[in-house]
Design an enzyme around this catalytic site. Structure first.
Site, PDB file in Angstrom:
ATOM      1  CE1 TYR A  86      19.264-152.108-120.141  1.00  0.00           C
ATOM      2  CE2 TYR A  86      17.839-152.749-118.326  1.00  0.00           C
ATOM      3  CZ  TYR A  86      18.563-151.783-118.989  1.00  0.00           C
ATOM      4  OH  TYR A  86      18.595-150.490-118.514  1.00  0.00           O
ATOM      5  CD  GLN A  91       0.661-153.691-113.921  1.00  0.00           C
ATOM      6  OE1 GLN A  91      -0.446-153.728-113.421  1.00  0.00           O
ATOM      7  NE2 GLN A  91       0.843-153.823-115.223  1.00  0.00           N
TER       8      GLN A  91
HETATM    9  N1  LIG Z   1      15.645-144.696-118.882  1.00  0.00           N
HETATM   10  C1  LIG Z   1      15.573-145.412-117.797  1.00  0.00           C
HETATM   11  O1  LIG Z   1      14.519-145.437-117.146  1.00  0.00           O
HETATM   12  C2  LIG Z   1      16.753-146.203-117.313  1.00  0.00           C
HETATM   13  C3  LIG Z   1      16.588-147.015-116.172  1.00  0.00           C
HETATM   14  C4  LIG Z   1      17.674-147.744-115.728  1.00  0.00           C
HETATM   15  C5  LIG Z   1      18.890-147.664-116.349  1.00  0.00           C
HETATM   16  N2  LIG Z   1      19.024-146.874-117.451  1.00  0.00           N
HETATM   17  C6  LIG Z   1      20.329-146.861-118.105  1.00  0.00           C
HETATM   18  O2  LIG Z   1      20.695-145.542-118.467  1.00  0.00           O
HETATM   19  C7  LIG Z   1      21.397-145.569-119.710  1.00  0.00           C
HETATM   20  C8  LIG Z   1      20.739-144.627-120.703  1.00  0.00           C
HETATM   21  O3  LIG Z   1      19.412-145.043-120.910  1.00  0.00           O
HETATM   22  P1  LIG Z   1      18.387-144.234-121.836  1.00  0.00           P
HETATM   23  O4  LIG Z   1      17.042-144.373-121.245  1.00  0.00           O
HETATM   24  O5  LIG Z   1      18.927-142.901-122.104  1.00  0.00           O
HETATM   25  O6  LIG Z   1      18.419-145.154-123.133  1.00  0.00           O
HETATM   26  P2  LIG Z   1      18.588-144.738-124.672  1.00  0.00           P
HETATM   27  O7  LIG Z   1      18.332-145.959-125.463  1.00  0.00           O
HETATM   28  O8  LIG Z   1      17.791-143.527-124.979  1.00  0.00           O
HETATM   29  O9  LIG Z   1      20.133-144.347-124.740  1.00  0.00           O
HETATM   30  C9  LIG Z   1      21.149-145.274-124.908  1.00  0.00           C
HETATM   31  C10 LIG Z   1      22.175-144.677-125.853  1.00  0.00           C
HETATM   32  O10 LIG Z   1      23.257-145.607-126.016  1.00  0.00           O
HETATM   33  C11 LIG Z   1      23.560-145.704-127.404  1.00  0.00           C
HETATM   34  N3  LIG Z   1      24.161-147.026-127.617  1.00  0.00           N
HETATM   35  C12 LIG Z   1      23.573-148.241-127.520  1.00  0.00           C
HETATM   36  N4  LIG Z   1      24.455-149.217-127.759  1.00  0.00           N
HETATM   37  C13 LIG Z   1      25.646-148.599-128.012  1.00  0.00           C
HETATM   38  C14 LIG Z   1      26.951-149.060-128.347  1.00  0.00           C
HETATM   39  N5  LIG Z   1      27.217-150.380-128.441  1.00  0.00           N
HETATM   40  N6  LIG Z   1      27.935-148.158-128.540  1.00  0.00           N
HETATM   41  C15 LIG Z   1      27.683-146.815-128.445  1.00  0.00           C
HETATM   42  N7  LIG Z   1      26.463-146.322-128.148  1.00  0.00           N
HETATM   43  C16 LIG Z   1      25.455-147.203-127.931  1.00  0.00           C
HETATM   44  C17 LIG Z   1      22.230-145.516-128.103  1.00  0.00           C
HETATM   45  O11 LIG Z   1      22.351-145.147-129.460  1.00  0.00           O
HETATM   46  C18 LIG Z   1      21.605-144.423-127.249  1.00  0.00           C
HETATM   47  O12 LIG Z   1      21.986-143.148-127.689  1.00  0.00           O
HETATM   48  C19 LIG Z   1      21.427-147.017-120.201  1.00  0.00           C
HETATM   49  O13 LIG Z   1      22.663-147.601-119.840  1.00  0.00           O
HETATM   50  C20 LIG Z   1      20.305-147.646-119.405  1.00  0.00           C
HETATM   51  O14 LIG Z   1      20.529-149.014-119.181  1.00  0.00           O
HETATM   52  C21 LIG Z   1      17.981-146.147-117.954  1.00  0.00           C
END
Ligand SMILES: NC(=O)c1ccc[n+]([C@@H]2O[C@H](COP(=O)([O-])OP(=O)(O)OC[C@H]3O[C@@H](n4cnc5c(N)ncnc54)[C@H](O)[C@@H]3O)[C@@H](O)[C@H]2O)c1
Length: 350
Positions: A155, A219
């Site tokens: 990741y 933490q």
């Molecule tokens: N939630 C947090 O606290 C947080 C923090 C930092 C970064 N992010 C980033 O924000 C974004 C969304 O995070 P989230 O919390 O909504 O996560 P989530 O897992 O709920 O959403 C991710 C979405 O991407 C889809 N997905 C995964 N792999 C895929 C692929 N290869 N092709 C098409 N769709 C795909 C999943 O089905 C899901 O709907 C991510 O990129 C994550 O890295 C989130």
């Protein structure tokens, strides 16, 4: 109360949101639709659910495409928000090779699409690019302290490489890129069983189970409510071509795990006790954004206090779990009854 929705753009745009059926993506899709845009939501439903986007499915401005972004995509849109990627350790460690592919090949494919169409593209990067930081709080010019071969690396390093690709497309092809580093975000549509601390604590409290703290509970983390984050993403996309980021988006309020657990217990009125377990490998001890850049460039800062955001999130999970909570969780009145043993389906959030 939640913040007001963003003001309408002057022109309706066709916006591609990858990962649009996920936790953050589903809120972003809803906000964009409400702002008058048309949204193409692309998702492979690895962690996303139809339930998250159910209210949008009948909207004529909303279109859903099941697609894996590790494969090229040819569509006509005006802007891209690239959010597709599992975000919680249990999900991104399930198939680490696919996680890296999603970040790296997904970025290549979406950048290629943006380059062909000459349109702006926003990358949902992460505070995890800072790893276990030796600088606190983390400004955007801190390069991070990341283990390249650990269980979290698929990741962390995938997201770092995606940032590299974004900046190289910008330098090499003059592409309008927007890189946002998202810190811990929470709110409705989180997965009930994704192992993240806010959802864990709330689900355990609503079931009347022990609340598990890993380590000694001292933490710290900062928690940004999803509406604040989405407002930041939209503000970032609205900036001129000269603004590339990276920009940290997060809430600067810092809480220990113990404080979070105590707030959740108070808001749910749960009889749960707190229990302690060993810290997992590579778990950062402290994480807090510096958001001066977001304030200067986007005029953005987090507004929703933890207590209010937690109350909204508790309401959502109570509905998913069929648990009873106080009519107004923010009042801290005791819960009437929880339903221990209520189960949730794997990966489903409603
Ligand atoms: N939630 C947090 O606290 C947080 C923090 C930092 C970064 N992010 C980033 O924000 C974004 C969304 O995070 P989230 O919390 O909504 O996560 P989530 O897992 O709920 O959403 C991710 C979405 O991407 C889809 N997905 C995964 N792999 C895929 C692929 N290869 N092709 C098409 N769709 C795909 C999943 O089905 C899901 O709907 C991510 O990129 C994550 O890295 C989130």
């Amino acid at each position: 109360m939640m913040p007001a929705r963003s003001s309408r753009y002057a022109i309706q745009k066709r916006v591609l949101v990858t990962g649009g059926a996920g936790f953050i993506g589903s809120h972003l899709c809803a906000w964009l639709i409400e702002a008058g845009h048309s949204v193409l939501c692309v998702d492979n439903f690895f962690t996303g659910t139809r339930a998250n986007i159910a209210p949008l499915l009948d909207n004529p401005n909303f279109e859903l495409l099941r697609h894996d972004i590790t494969f090229p995509l040819y569509v006509e849109v005006d802007e891209i928000y690239n959010l597709a990627c599992p975000a919680s350790p249990v999900h991104y460690q399930f198939d680490p090779v696919q996680t890296t592919k999603t970040s790296v090949l997904g970025a290549v494919n979406m950048l290629g699409l943006a380059k062909r169409l000459r349109i702006p593209i926003l990358q949902a990067s992460t505070s995890e690019v800072y790893g276990d930081p030796s600088v606190h709080p983390q400004p955007e010019d801190y390069w991070g302290n990341v283990n390249p071969i650990g269980p979290r690396s698929c990741y962390d390093e995938g997201k770092r490489c995606a940032e590299t690709l974004f900046f190289d497309y910008h330098r090499q092809h003059n592409l309008a890129i927007k890189v946002v580093r998202i810190f811990n975000t929470y709110g409705p549509h989180m997965h009930p069983n994704d192992g993240r601390v806010v959802s864990n604590f709330i689900v355990q409290a609503l079931r009347g189970e022990d609340i598990t703290i890993y380590g000694d509970g001292h933490q710290t983390r900062s928690f940004c409510y999803v509406d604040d984050l989405v407002r930041g993403l939209i503000a970032m996309m609205a900036t001129g071509n000269d603004v590339t980021g990276p920009v940290n988006i997060g809430n600067c309020g810092e809480f220990t795990m113990l404080q979070l657990a105590e707030q959740v217990i108070a808001l749910t009125g749960s009889p749960s006790q707190i229990c302690f377990k060993p810290l997992p490998v590579d778990d950062p001890k402290q994480r807090q954004p510096r958001t001066d850049r977001a304030r200067a460039v986007l005029d953005w800062e987090a507004k929703v206090p933890l207590r209010e955001g937690l109350a909204e999130t508790i309401r959502y999970f109570a509905e998913v779990l069929g648990a009873d909570v106080p009519a107004d969780p923010a009042s801290g009145m005791p819960a009437q009854q929880t339903r221990p043993g209520a189960t949730v389906s794997a990966g489903g959030s409603a």
